[in-house]
Design an enzyme around this catalytic site. Structure first.
Site, PDB file in Angstrom:
ATOM      1  N   HIS A   1      37.085  -3.600  53.111  1.00  0.00           N
ATOM      2  CA  HIS A   1      37.209  -3.587  51.646  1.00  0.00           C
ATOM      3  C   HIS A   1      38.679  -3.345  51.246  1.00  0.00           C
ATOM      4  O   HIS A   1      39.249  -4.083  50.435  1.00  0.00           O
ATOM      5  CB  HIS A   1      36.293  -2.486  51.101  1.00  0.00           C
ATOM      6  CG  HIS A   1      36.369  -2.270  49.624  1.00  0.00           C
ATOM      7  ND1 HIS A   1      35.334  -2.583  48.782  1.00  0.00           N
ATOM      8  CD2 HIS A   1      37.344  -1.749  48.833  1.00  0.00           C
ATOM      9  CE1 HIS A   1      35.684  -2.279  47.544  1.00  0.00           C
ATOM     10  NE2 HIS A   1      36.891  -1.764  47.552  1.00  0.00           N
ATOM     11  N   GLU A   2      39.283  -2.334  51.855  1.00  0.00           N
ATOM     12  CA  GLU A   2      40.674  -1.990  51.510  1.00  0.00           C
ATOM     13  C   GLU A   2      41.638  -3.080  51.976  1.00  0.00           C
ATOM     14  O   GLU A   2      42.627  -3.378  51.305  1.00  0.00           O
ATOM     15  CB  GLU A   2      41.070  -0.636  52.126  1.00  0.00           C
ATOM     16  CG  GLU A   2      40.225   0.541  51.678  1.00  0.00           C
ATOM     17  CD  GLU A   2      40.176   0.720  50.173  1.00  0.00           C
ATOM     18  OE1 GLU A   2      41.125   0.321  49.480  1.00  0.00           O
ATOM     19  OE2 GLU A   2      39.158   1.240  49.680  1.00  0.00           O
TER      20      GLU A   2
ATOM     21  N   HIS B   1      41.910  -5.824  49.484  1.00  0.00           N
ATOM     22  CA  HIS B   1      42.864  -5.470  48.411  1.00  0.00           C
ATOM     23  C   HIS B   1      44.293  -5.740  48.892  1.00  0.00           C
ATOM     24  O   HIS B   1      45.099  -6.333  48.179  1.00  0.00           O
ATOM     25  CB  HIS B   1      42.780  -3.981  48.081  1.00  0.00           C
ATOM     26  CG  HIS B   1      41.562  -3.566  47.305  1.00  0.00           C
ATOM     27  ND1 HIS B   1      41.162  -4.200  46.158  1.00  0.00           N
ATOM     28  CD2 HIS B   1      40.678  -2.547  47.504  1.00  0.00           C
ATOM     29  CE1 HIS B   1      40.081  -3.592  45.679  1.00  0.00           C
ATOM     30  NE2 HIS B   1      39.762  -2.588  46.485  1.00  0.00           N
TER      31      HIS B   1
HETATM   32 ZN   LIG Z   1      38.280  -1.122  46.142  1.00  0.00          ZN
END
Ligand SMILES: [Zn+2]
Length: 265
Positions: free
Chosen positions: A73-74, A77
């Site tokens: 998830h990170e 980003h």
């Molecule tokens: Zn996030």
């Protein structure tokens, strides 16, 4: 969730480095070690029908999958941020999940939206893949091996679905809050003013989470809800800090003490 480099951020984590992924340092805060043990134990107590050693092996694998999902998830980003020219200093797992520390703020509201949505999109995609595998394995695999794989994929599907949904709550600096800030930023043409407004929404949501957590924990004796009180308190502290910084930046903007590049951002 994402954060930007500042003194408090650096002081917040006592990080143990695990390695590097596409040039970004990935580490764990010491608080994460306790969380990992707690998550593994919680999953183990919810499993049944396996010998004790297998139960803990499956629970450990589930916990590792959960934290790998948070890193993915990170990383989403970070990779989209890189596309917009923003470098990521590190990805850190800590008490409340993961944080990608960017070296600067996104250059525009559009960049902010894309970077913010990349994480939940990755979690939703991973959750959908895990759900597809679960449906496939349930038909084809049988016996203890089948049960173990079904448990792992079901856990992965659930965890990623929760990650996608929870992060879209519009509480700044969570992803949903960043989308909200980008919308206000675009409308008011001031990032500082947008940060202030998004932080106020975040403080209200954090207070609601604390109250709802307290009422459920005390009223219904569902003590696990104390966790939401802790998350609410964490969000409230973050929201308050962001609000104070935003107010200071707004003052500097008004007094003309920010350079053109800072104001244009
Ligand atoms: Zn996030």
């Amino acid at each position: 969730m994402r954060a930007h480099v500042n003194v408090r951020q650096t002081a917040m984590f006592k990080t143990l480095t695990l390695g590097r992924l596409v040039g970004i340092r990935v580490g764990v805060d010491v608080s994460w070690i306790g969380v990992f043990a707690f998550v593994t134990f919680s999953i183990a107590t919810s499993l049944s029908g396996l010998p004790p050693a297998a139960t803990y092996a499956v629970a450990t694998a589930c916990a590792l999958f959960l934290f790998a999902s948070v890193v993915a998830h990170e990383l989403a980003h970070a990779l989209v941020a890189r596309r917009f020219g923003v470098r990521t200093r590190s990805i850190t797992l800590f008490l409340f999940g993961g944080v990608a520390t960017l070296e600067s703020e996104p250059p525009s509201p559009r960049a902010e939206v894309w970077i913010a949505l990349a994480g939940p999109a990755m979690s939703a995609a991973l959750g959908a893949c895990a759900f597809g595998l679960l449906a496939l394995f349930e038909r084809t695999l049988t016996g203890v091996g089948g049960d173990v794989i079904a448990t792992l994929t079901a856990y992965l599907a659930l965890a990623n679905g929760m990650l996608a949904l929870f992060n879209l709550i519009p509480a700044f600096p969570m992803d949903g809050g960043r989308v909200l800030r980008a919308a206000i930023w675009r409308a008011r043409r001031s990032r500082a003013a947008a940060t202030g407004a998004a932080s106020i929404v975040s403080l209200i949501l954090a207070a609601a989470l604390v109250v709802a957590g307290c009422v459920t924990a005390i009223g219904v004796h569902l003590w696990q809800c104390a966790w939401y009180v802790a998350i609410g308190a964490f969000l409230a502290i973050q929201g308050w800090r962001q609000l104070r910084e935003a107010r200071l930046l707004e003052r500097l903007e008004r007094d003309g003490e920010l350079g053109p590049a800072e104001r244009a951002a």
